[in-house]
Design a protein around this motif. Sequence first.
Motif, PDB file in Angstrom:
ATOM      1  N   ASP A   1      -8.934  -1.598  13.668  1.00 57.46           N
ATOM      2  CA  ASP A   1     -10.333  -2.022  13.782  1.00 57.46           C
ATOM      3  C   ASP A   1     -10.521  -3.492  13.427  1.00 57.46           C
ATOM      4  O   ASP A   1     -11.446  -4.142  13.902  1.00 57.46           O
ATOM      5  CB  ASP A   1     -11.236  -1.164  12.886  1.00 57.46           C
TER       6      ASP A   1
ATOM      7  N   CYS B   1       1.665   4.940   0.689  1.00 59.35           N
ATOM      8  CA  CYS B   1       1.128   5.982   1.560  1.00 59.35           C
ATOM      9  C   CYS B   1       1.022   7.291   0.785  1.00 59.35           C
ATOM     10  O   CYS B   1       1.984   7.753   0.194  1.00 59.35           O
ATOM     11  CB  CYS B   1       2.036   6.153   2.775  1.00 59.35           C
TER      12      CYS B   1
ATOM     13  N   GLN C   1      -3.004  11.796   6.427  1.00 63.44           N
ATOM     14  CA  GLN C   1      -4.430  11.439   6.525  1.00 63.44           C
ATOM     15  C   GLN C   1      -4.646   9.997   6.061  1.00 63.44           C
ATOM     16  O   GLN C   1      -5.327   9.217   6.720  1.00 63.44           O
ATOM     17  CB  GLN C   1      -5.270  12.407   5.673  1.00 63.44           C
ATOM     18  N   HIS C   2      -4.049   9.641   4.926  1.00 61.86           N
ATOM     19  CA  HIS C   2      -4.166   8.279   4.389  1.00 61.86           C
ATOM     20  C   HIS C   2      -3.569   7.271   5.364  1.00 61.86           C
ATOM     21  O   HIS C   2      -4.157   6.215   5.632  1.00 61.86           O
ATOM     22  CB  HIS C   2      -3.487   8.195   3.025  1.00 61.86           C
TER      23      HIS C   2
ATOM     24  N   GLN D   1       0.865  -1.177   0.000  1.00 64.06           N
ATOM     25  CA  GLN D   1       0.000   0.000   0.000  1.00 64.06           C
ATOM     26  C   GLN D   1       0.904   1.230   0.000  1.00 64.06           C
ATOM     27  O   GLN D   1       1.715   1.390   0.907  1.00 64.06           O
ATOM     28  CB  GLN D   1      -0.890  -0.014   1.250  1.00 64.06           C
TER      29      GLN D   1
ATOM     30  N   GLN E   1      -6.005   3.004  11.250  1.00 61.71           N
ATOM     31  CA  GLN E   1      -7.225   2.776  12.020  1.00 61.71           C
ATOM     32  C   GLN E   1      -7.988   1.569  11.492  1.00 61.71           C
ATOM     33  O   GLN E   1      -8.531   0.781  12.270  1.00 61.71           O
ATOM     34  CB  GLN E   1      -8.123   4.013  12.008  1.00 61.71           C
ATOM     35  N   ASP E   2      -8.002   1.399  10.181  1.00 59.47           N
ATOM     36  CA  ASP E   2      -8.658   0.235   9.578  1.00 59.47           C
ATOM     37  C   ASP E   2      -7.977  -1.054  10.039  1.00 59.47           C
ATOM     38  O   ASP E   2      -8.644  -2.032  10.378  1.00 59.47           O
ATOM     39  CB  ASP E   2      -8.636   0.354   8.052  1.00 59.47           C
TER      40      ASP E   2
ATOM     41  N   GLU F   1      -3.174   7.515   8.663  1.00 61.10           N
ATOM     42  CA  GLU F   1      -4.001   7.365   9.858  1.00 61.10           C
ATOM     43  C   GLU F   1      -5.286   6.590   9.574  1.00 61.10           C
ATOM     44  O   GLU F   1      -5.714   5.783  10.395  1.00 61.10           O
ATOM     45  CB  GLU F   1      -4.302   8.727  10.479  1.00 61.10           C
ATOM     46  N   GLU F   2      -5.900   6.801   8.410  1.00 59.60           N
ATOM     47  CA  GLU F   2      -7.105   6.043   8.051  1.00 59.60           C
ATOM     48  C   GLU F   2      -6.783   4.568   7.847  1.00 59.60           C
ATOM     49  O   GLU F   2      -7.504   3.686   8.307  1.00 59.60           O
ATOM     50  CB  GLU F   2      -7.745   6.630   6.792  1.00 59.60           C
ATOM     51  N   PHE F   3      -5.679   4.291   7.150  1.00 61.52           N
ATOM     52  CA  PHE F   3      -5.251   2.910   6.916  1.00 61.52           C
ATOM     53  C   PHE F   3      -4.909   2.234   8.247  1.00 61.52           C
ATOM     54  O   PHE F   3      -5.324   1.106   8.515  1.00 61.52           O
ATOM     55  CB  PHE F   3      -4.041   2.883   5.974  1.00 61.52           C
TER      56      PHE F   3
END
Length: 79
Positions: A41, A26, A30-31, A24, A37-38, A33-35
């Motif tokens: 989760d 980067c 922002q990208h 992936q 967090q996913d 932190e979203e990745f």
Amino acid sequence: MLNIYLVDHFKKSPCKYIDVAPKQVCKGIQHLEEFFQDVMDKGGEGVILRDPQSILAPGRSAGYLKHKVPISLAETRCF
């Protein structure tokens, strides 16, 4: 190159203990932190960031960085 070899190898010879994570790229904080967090989760521990300019070498490398949430002593249990 190595990732392509590993993906091909484990398609031919599956192992229930090993899976190759997809690459992936980067696109920014922002990208990331979203990745991240996913991943969290879904029960993951964190992500490994690799400097695309660094040379692949065995062992520890300054070209890699772990990004994870540190655990606190309050979260640990002794058995």
